[in-house]
Design an enzyme around this catalytic site. Structure first.
Site: not given
Length: 830
Positions: A670, A772, A805
């Site tokens: 991320s 995601d 995610h």
């Protein structure tokens, strides 16, 4: 002799003195061989076994340790609990608000008991075999009985304390056991926190419907949960609170009840008083014509739930509520009934609730060597009413139980227990609480004063002096930081902005909102990561739980925290490391605003990655925004890489002995993947790294990139998503042009494209998650653009099917989690 199986007596006779460990019987009887017997250090001194490490059990053990004993009569104390942590349950709510960290309210028993002679065993009680109800002839053994644990261990004791507490009774109505979550243990609280984060993530950036949370029961627990969650959700969700009675907290003092009702009515909470839940079921999908609700969004991880509410009295119509999460706070059940032997199910006297009947001395009726306290005990006050199952009662009973054990062992008179009600307290939010003291009639402290008083009382009630000091310092530090932020904000707000932006969150001072409490008015909402208030206070939901460095008992990986030049890192060494091995420099995620290498999920992930890959791991502590805006995190990342490249300034033995600097891997998830990319770009400058240092690979997991122009499936995003991405990026960086900043949009122009194409590594791995929705398309765009940019290395793409995610931190052992980890391990080893 004492009503125990003869085989068991033969086995116990074989266990000799030891050092507080375990001894197997030497009998050749095959039926007995699986049993393992606890070996007490000294067979001559009294043996006290305490079952349950809550307020009653732990504080009894500490009370016994504090008393003065004759040298030959000081008891050996063994504490048994199914968890490895003591939990200060009245403050579990603060975990959801982020006001406390796990270590503060759930320290390990090992830490609390390290300076005592009390031994701790983590196990679950299976059966109780007391023998102190039999008549004994002079000279016969004075053993009090034995306890069987689930592991197969058998503990013979002289004195027993039952402090097992109660369990949540969740299987009350159809669907409650399957769909509702209790809130009584640390595991329950963490499960609720994870569920909330998952829901918040799925609703992130989306328009209504809002998050709907149902709380069943409005006793103290239900009210405190409702107040805490409503403050956390704010305008993004609604709490629906259900109670069978027409009032809340029926047993609470009037002052506490009035304060709680005032708070509940002022927040985004819907009260359903006079209703009971008849069943809980899944909401139907859009193509299910037989369902009650036909517009509920359902996915593989989260489904809407329907609560059927029936009126508890006439004149009210039944209702059906559609919610995302159900928390169940009503009902509990005693553990004692299921622990009695099937051969003698009534040996321990119980009341109708399954609680142990006790004398005033806290001894179990008919069992002079067994004491019962806390939720396990059914003790009545002078008026004949059962004492409530509260921490306050358990505190006081533990003190009496410890003293009466001392008196019984030393042949002194025992004291009758008398409960003194000191008052009642409840939390109503991060800066709100209600306290009613019993010794001052009519006095109720509310708001910030009540909140401060409650925290002070609970700090003083922590189990040990050492832990009190640690917690007190931690809480004072947090309060000082919040106060400093408030002062800084006040100073800053005294200088009006000459040209406020169109999307500014600054409130017009003449508007009604200006009169709001600055510590409650949100000026920036970066959910699910943080909220910043007008006072300057920053709230990070869930707090910052930490996992200490050390040896991982499962994988054998060793880790330690160390300074790395101006930065800090947590470095990991795989088990059995020999020769030169790769080095993985890892950057955690969290939107640049939360997280650290010490976060339990990150720490566990690095342990697993290092064990599987056989590489050294270097996980970087970087400074977080908004306190330290970018490029602070980029600078810390670069400092850590430079530290690795110089073998820890030539002083770190793990790097000196094992680091192969020709095989350095940069990796991150991320926001950490964004940092990894920008660190690689910085490393491409001539002379940036010493000779002989080579970045072999760049692994980007669910990378955080964006841009002002939509790519791929981003065209389906509404304008609120693009606006949100712009606001949050500007929030974490000190100076930027917005979403066209090459640090977050690495192929925005020719210069950025050239810089990205020049990253000095042989391979790049881009990992995506199919679900995601916010970052998948941009990660795919990065993969395609890098391949087309002229980058000379190899670019790989990997996608986790059906995954969200950063799913792998919570689901590392799932099929997709294992596949992702194997892909990364193969990339490192290649």
């Amino acid at each position: 002799m004492f009503g125990l199986p003869s085989r068991l007596l033969r086995c116990m006779a074989t266990s000799g003195p030891g050092d507080g460990g375990f001894a197997r019987p030497t009998s050749t009887d095959e039926a007995v061989s699986p049993l393992l017997f606890y070996s007490w250090p000294d067979n001559q001194r009294p043996r006290v076994c305490i079952l349950g490490g809550g307020f009653g059990g732990l504080y009894t053990a500490l009370r016994l340790e504090s008393l003065v004993w004759p040298s030959d009569k000081k008891p050996q104390v063994l504490l048994v609990d199914q968890s490895d942590r003591f939990v200060f349950k009245p403050m579990l709510y603060e975990l959801l608000s982020g006001e406390v960290d796990v270590w503060e309210i759930a320290p390990s028993f090992t830490e609390l008991l390290k300076n005592t002679s009390v031994q701790f065993v983590r196990d679950t009680v299976k059966l109780l075999h007391p023998s102190d109800h039999f008549r004994r002839e002079p000279g016969e053994s004075r053993t009090g009985g034995v306890v069987h644990l689930e592991s197969g261990t058998v503990i013979e004791y002289d004195w027993l304390v039952l402090a097992l507490g109660a369990e949540a009774k969740i299987d009350v109505v159809p669907g409650s056991a399957e769909y509702a979550l209790p809130f009584t243990t640390l595991d329950d609280a963490l499960r609720v926190e994870n569920k909330l984060k998952m829901i918040e993530r799925k609703r992130f950036g989306k328009s209504p419907p809002t998050i709907e949370v149902a709380i069943v029961g409005l006793g103290y627990s239900g009210v405190e949960l409702a107040a805490t969650l409503s403050e956390r959700l704010k305008t993004t969700g609604t709490v629906k609170a259900i109670n069978v009675q027409k009032t809340i907290c029926p047993t609470a003092p009037q002052g506490n009840r009035d304060a709680a009702l005032k708070v509940l009515e002022s927040r985004n909470i819907e009260l359903f008083l006079g209703y009971f839940v008849s069943c809980i079921k899944e909401a139907s999908t859009p193509d299910d014509s037989s369902g009650t609700v036909t517009n509920s969004k359902v996915d593989s991880d989260h489904k809407k739930l329907i609560l059927d509410l029936q009126p508890a009295e006439r004149g009210i119509k039944s209702q059906a509520l559609e919610v995302d999460l159900v928390l169940w706070t009503v009902g509990s059940t005693s553990q004692i009934p299921r622990l009695q032997s099937p051969d003698a199910p009534y040996v321990i006297p119980l009341n109708g609730r399954g609680q142990v009947e006790t004398e005033e001395t806290l001894q179990v009726k008919g069992h002079p060597r067994t004491f019962a306290i806390g939720d396990s005990a059914a003790l009545r006050d002078p008026s004949g009413r059962l004492l409530p199952a509260t921490a306050q009662v358990a505190f006081q009973q533990a003190d009496f139980a410890g003293w009466n054990l001392w008196a019984a062992i030393n042949d002194r008179p025992l004291l009758p227990f008398r409960f003194q009600n000191l008052g009642e307290m409840m939390t109503l939010g991060r800066n709100d609480a209600a306290i009613t003291a019993s010794f001052i009639e009519g006095l109720t402290l509310e708001g910030p004063l009540g909140h401060a008083a409650r925290k002070l009382v609970y700090c003083l009630r922590m189990p040990t002096d050492e832990h009190r000091v640690k917690v007190g310092i931690s809480w004072l530090t947090k309060a000082a930081i919040d106060s400093l932020a408030s002062v800084q904000n006040a100073v800053a707000s005294s200088f009006p902005s000459p040209t406020p932006m169109a999307d500014s969150t600054v409130t017009n001072q003449s508007s009604p909102a200006a009169a709001m409490d600055p510590d409650s008015e949100v000026v920036f909402d970066f959910m699910p990561y943080l909220c910043q208030y007008k006072s300057g206070r920053i709230h990070r939901p869930g707090g910052a739980p930490t996992a200490p460095a050390g040896t991982d008992p499962v994988r054998g990986v060793v880790s330690k925290d160390i300074r790395a030049g101006p930065a800090s890192v947590r470095i990991y060494l795989p088990p059995g490391a020999t020769g030169k091995i790769p080095v993985v420099v890892y950057f955690h995620g969290g939107g640049f605003v939360v997280g650290s290498p010490a976060r339990p999920g990150t720490h566990n992930y690095l342990n697993d990655l290092v064990a599987r890959s056989g590489a050294i791991g270097v996980s970087v502590y970087y400074r977080l925004a908004p306190e330290h805006k970018l490029p602070a995190a980029y600078d810390d990342a670069w400092a850590a890489l430079r530290w690795v490249a110089t073998l820890g300034d030539g002083e770190e033995p793990w790097l000196l002995d094992h680091a192969d600097l020709s095989r350095v891997i940069l990796a991150g998830c991320s926001a950490g993947a964004n940092i990894a990319h920008n660190t690689a770009v910085r490393a491409s400058a001539p002379g940036a790294l010493p000779d002989g240092v080579a970045i072999r690979g760049l692994a980007l997991v669910h990378p955080y990139f964006t841009g002002s122009e939509a790519v791929g499936g981003e065209i389906d995003f509404g304008p609120e998503i693009r606006g949100y991405m712009d606001r949050t990026w500007r929030y974490v960086v000190s100076d930027t042009v917005g979403l066209d900043d090459p640090r977050v949009c690495p192929f925005v122009d020719d210069a950025a494209r050239k810089a990205s194409a020049g990253i000095p590594c042989e391979r790049v791995l881009v990992c995506l998650a199919e679900k995601d929705f916010l970052l998948r398309e941009r990660g795919l765009w990065y993969y395609r653009e890098l391949k087309a940019s002229g980058y000379a290395g190899e670019v790989e793409l990997f996608e986790s099917k059906g995954a969200d995610h950063a799913f792998h931190f919570d689901k590392l052992d799932t099929e997709e989690g294992v596949k992702l980890q194997e892909q990364l391990v193969a990339f490192i080893k290649k």
